[in-house]
Design a protein around this motif. Structure first.
Motif, PDB file in Angstrom:
ATOM      1  N   PHE A   8       0.832  -1.202   0.000  1.00  0.00           N
ATOM      2  CA  PHE A   8       0.000   0.000   0.000  1.00  0.00           C
ATOM      3  C   PHE A   8       0.866   1.251   0.000  1.00  0.00           C
ATOM      4  CE2 PHE A   8       1.044  -0.934   4.350  1.00  0.00           C
ATOM      5  CZ  PHE A   8       1.141   0.299   4.992  1.00  0.00           C
ATOM      6  N   THR A   9       0.234   2.381  -0.227  1.00  0.00           N
ATOM      7  CA  THR A   9       0.913   3.678  -0.166  1.00  0.00           C
ATOM      8  C   THR A   9       0.611   4.327   1.173  1.00  0.00           C
ATOM      9  OG1 THR A   9       0.708   3.962  -2.553  1.00  0.00           O
ATOM     10  CG2 THR A   9       1.204   5.919  -1.255  1.00  0.00           C
ATOM     11  N   SER A  10       1.663   4.711   1.874  1.00  0.00           N
ATOM     12  CA  SER A  10       1.526   5.275   3.217  1.00  0.00           C
ATOM     13  C   SER A  10       1.800   6.777   3.201  1.00  0.00           C
ATOM     14  CB  SER A  10       2.491   4.557   4.167  1.00  0.00           C
ATOM     15  OG  SER A  10       2.346   5.026   5.500  1.00  0.00           O
ATOM     16  N   ASN A  14      -4.381  -7.046 -10.934  1.00  0.00           N
ATOM     17  CA  ASN A  14      -3.386  -6.321 -10.150  1.00  0.00           C
ATOM     18  C   ASN A  14      -4.005  -5.028  -9.612  1.00  0.00           C
ATOM     19  OD1 ASN A  14      -0.495  -5.972  -9.369  1.00  0.00           O
ATOM     20  ND2 ASN A  14      -0.710  -4.125 -10.602  1.00  0.00           N
ATOM     21  N   LEU A  15      -3.713  -4.712  -8.334  1.00  0.00           N
ATOM     22  CA  LEU A  15      -4.312  -3.540  -7.700  1.00  0.00           C
ATOM     23  C   LEU A  15      -3.236  -2.779  -6.922  1.00  0.00           C
ATOM     24  CD1 LEU A  15      -6.972  -2.011  -7.132  1.00  0.00           C
ATOM     25  CD2 LEU A  15      -7.276  -3.476  -5.131  1.00  0.00           C
ATOM     26  N   ASP A  16      -2.828  -1.628  -7.435  1.00  0.00           N
ATOM     27  CA  ASP A  16      -1.749  -0.864  -6.801  1.00  0.00           C
ATOM     28  C   ASP A  16      -2.239   0.429  -6.154  1.00  0.00           C
ATOM     29  OD1 ASP A  16      -2.320   0.681  -8.993  1.00  0.00           O
ATOM     30  OD2 ASP A  16      -0.331   0.560  -9.901  1.00  0.00           O
ATOM     31  N   SER A  17      -3.534   0.512  -5.897  1.00  0.00           N
ATOM     32  CA  SER A  17      -4.119   1.771  -5.406  1.00  0.00           C
ATOM     33  C   SER A  17      -4.488   1.753  -3.927  1.00  0.00           C
ATOM     34  CB  SER A  17      -5.362   2.110  -6.234  1.00  0.00           C
ATOM     35  OG  SER A  17      -6.308   1.048  -6.171  1.00  0.00           O
ATOM     36  N   ILE A  18      -4.108   0.711  -3.191  1.00  0.00           N
ATOM     37  CA  ILE A  18      -4.421   0.655  -1.759  1.00  0.00           C
ATOM     38  C   ILE A  18      -3.618   1.723  -1.021  1.00  0.00           C
ATOM     39  CG2 ILE A  18      -4.401  -0.795   0.308  1.00  0.00           C
ATOM     40  CD1 ILE A  18      -6.407  -1.659  -1.837  1.00  0.00           C
ATOM     41  N   LYS A  19      -4.292   2.415  -0.089  1.00  0.00           N
ATOM     42  CA  LYS A  19      -3.639   3.480   0.669  1.00  0.00           C
ATOM     43  C   LYS A  19      -4.046   3.419   2.136  1.00  0.00           C
ATOM     44  CE  LYS A  19      -3.595   6.791  -3.189  1.00  0.00           C
ATOM     45  NZ  LYS A  19      -4.044   8.139  -3.639  1.00  0.00           N
ATOM     46  N   SER A  20      -3.185   3.970   2.991  1.00  0.00           N
ATOM     47  CA  SER A  20      -3.586   4.253   4.373  1.00  0.00           C
ATOM     48  C   SER A  20      -3.755   5.754   4.503  1.00  0.00           C
ATOM     49  CB  SER A  20      -2.521   3.754   5.361  1.00  0.00           C
ATOM     50  OG  SER A  20      -1.319   4.511   5.237  1.00  0.00           O
ATOM     51  N   ASN A  21      -4.570   6.179   5.468  1.00  0.00           N
ATOM     52  CA  ASN A  21      -4.746   7.630   5.599  1.00  0.00           C
ATOM     53  C   ASN A  21      -3.509   8.266   6.237  1.00  0.00           C
ATOM     54  OD1 ASN A  21      -5.102   8.013   8.566  1.00  0.00           O
ATOM     55  ND2 ASN A  21      -6.942   6.775   8.248  1.00  0.00           N
TER      56      ASN A  21
END
Length: 318
Positions: free
Chosen positions: A202-204, A291-298
């Motif tokens: 994910f993107t942090s 493929n899913l590269d858009s997961i993020k944490s707030n």
């Protein structure tokens, strides 16, 4: 949404490749206060037992080139008793100890990855590891994780030859494979006949890419990632941790133990999530997903992780 809590379970080289006077470490890593204490490995098992969580333990088996089967065997016995899922983990650097004069052959440090090896060489390595499972008296593993998450397509071909149908080798923020077909995130992928479930990424905070780990994510950030995975339709979330990450020196790592307990409670109390393990999965029931590269944490959860980890690293009593 199914959550797989996975522990890489391995001993330590202990600096033996850098200093001929150093020796690999086994029980000191898992039980730093000695066997009667519940600090370390038994702490982890207690948290899982209290929350009725069955997890996957990827057991490093090539370390039997150095240690007897009984060194890891006693911990495997505990896992079997609590009915945890036991799968295969390999760090190829342990094979260096198969050389009678290994101390004299350290001009070039041993490589801890399979890249550059032939298919036959990798198959031979895996077969040695599988014999350790036979010696431990436990079922043949159905899933595999590569040491350091360093993977290549040749490794998948070797897994196929060894009849291991599942893998969780990929975590792009940790290691980026050269082959494009291995550069995947948050999906189910068939790679040369092996079903790969990558470690969740994910993107942090501030755009930093991370894999989802206990030691690298605060409870708030893990919660945020799980929510986004669910919202975006992720079917399997794979969380990575290591047994040795729950101690600091000879003390408990209270931050990581709290995070582990919080994760167990979070999944158990949320009707939209449930725990599973690699041993509970059948390759025939797994369908490829995109493929899913858009997961993020707030951003706030990511900031809390940074502050919490800084305090945990710098303050022994924290």
């Amino acid at each position: 949404m199914k959550v797989i809590l996975s522990f890489d379970t391995e001993f330590s080289i202990g600096g033996a490749f850098n200093n001929s006077l150093s020796k690999p470490k086994s029980h000191e890593i898992f039980e730093p206060q000695g066997e009667p204490s519940h600090v370390g490995f038994r702490d982890v098992l207690n948290v899982l037992k209290q929350n009725s969580v069955r997890s996957t333990f990827f057991i490093e088996a090539l370390q039997t080139h150095y240690f007897s089967k009984n060194e890891m065997g006693k911990y495997i016995d505990m896992l079997v008793k609590q009915q945890h899922d036991i799968q295969l983990h390999c760090h190829p650097c342990w094979e260096h100890f198969s050389k009678p004069n290994w101390k004299e052959d350290l001009a070039t440090p041993p490589k801890d990855y399979y890249e550059g090896r032939s298919l036959a060489e990798i198959v031979n390595s895996l077969q040695f590891a599988l014999k350790a499972f036979e010696q431990w008296g436990i079922p043949k593993p159905t899933a595999f994780r590569a040491g350091n998450l360093m993977v290549s397509t040749t490794l998948y071909k070797a897994l196929k030859q060894c009849d291991i149908g599942l893998a969780s080798n990929i975590g792009l923020p940790y290691f980026l494979p050269k082959e494009k077909e291995l550069q995947i995130e948050n999906c189910v992928k068939n790679i040369d006949g092996i079903i790969e479930l990558p470690i969740t990424s994910f993107t942090s905070f501030a755009g930093r890419k991370k894999v989802l780990t206990i030691t690298g994510c605060s409870t708030q950030e893990t919660c945020s990632v799980l929510k986004d995975c669910y919202a975006q339709g992720v079917e399997y979330v794979v969380i990575l941790t290591h047994v040795h990450e729950f101690t600091k020196g000879k003390k408990r790592n209270r931050v990581n133990l709290t995070r582990l307990n919080d994760l167990c409670e979070l999944v158990n109390e949320n009707k939209e999530y449930c725990f599973t393990s690699f041993g509970d999965l059948s390759v025939n029931d797994l369908t490829e997903t995109a493929n899913l590269d858009s997961i993020k944490s707030n951003w706030l959860a990511g900031a809390i992780t940074i502050i919490e980890n800084q305090l945990n690293d710098r303050l022994s009593f924290y």
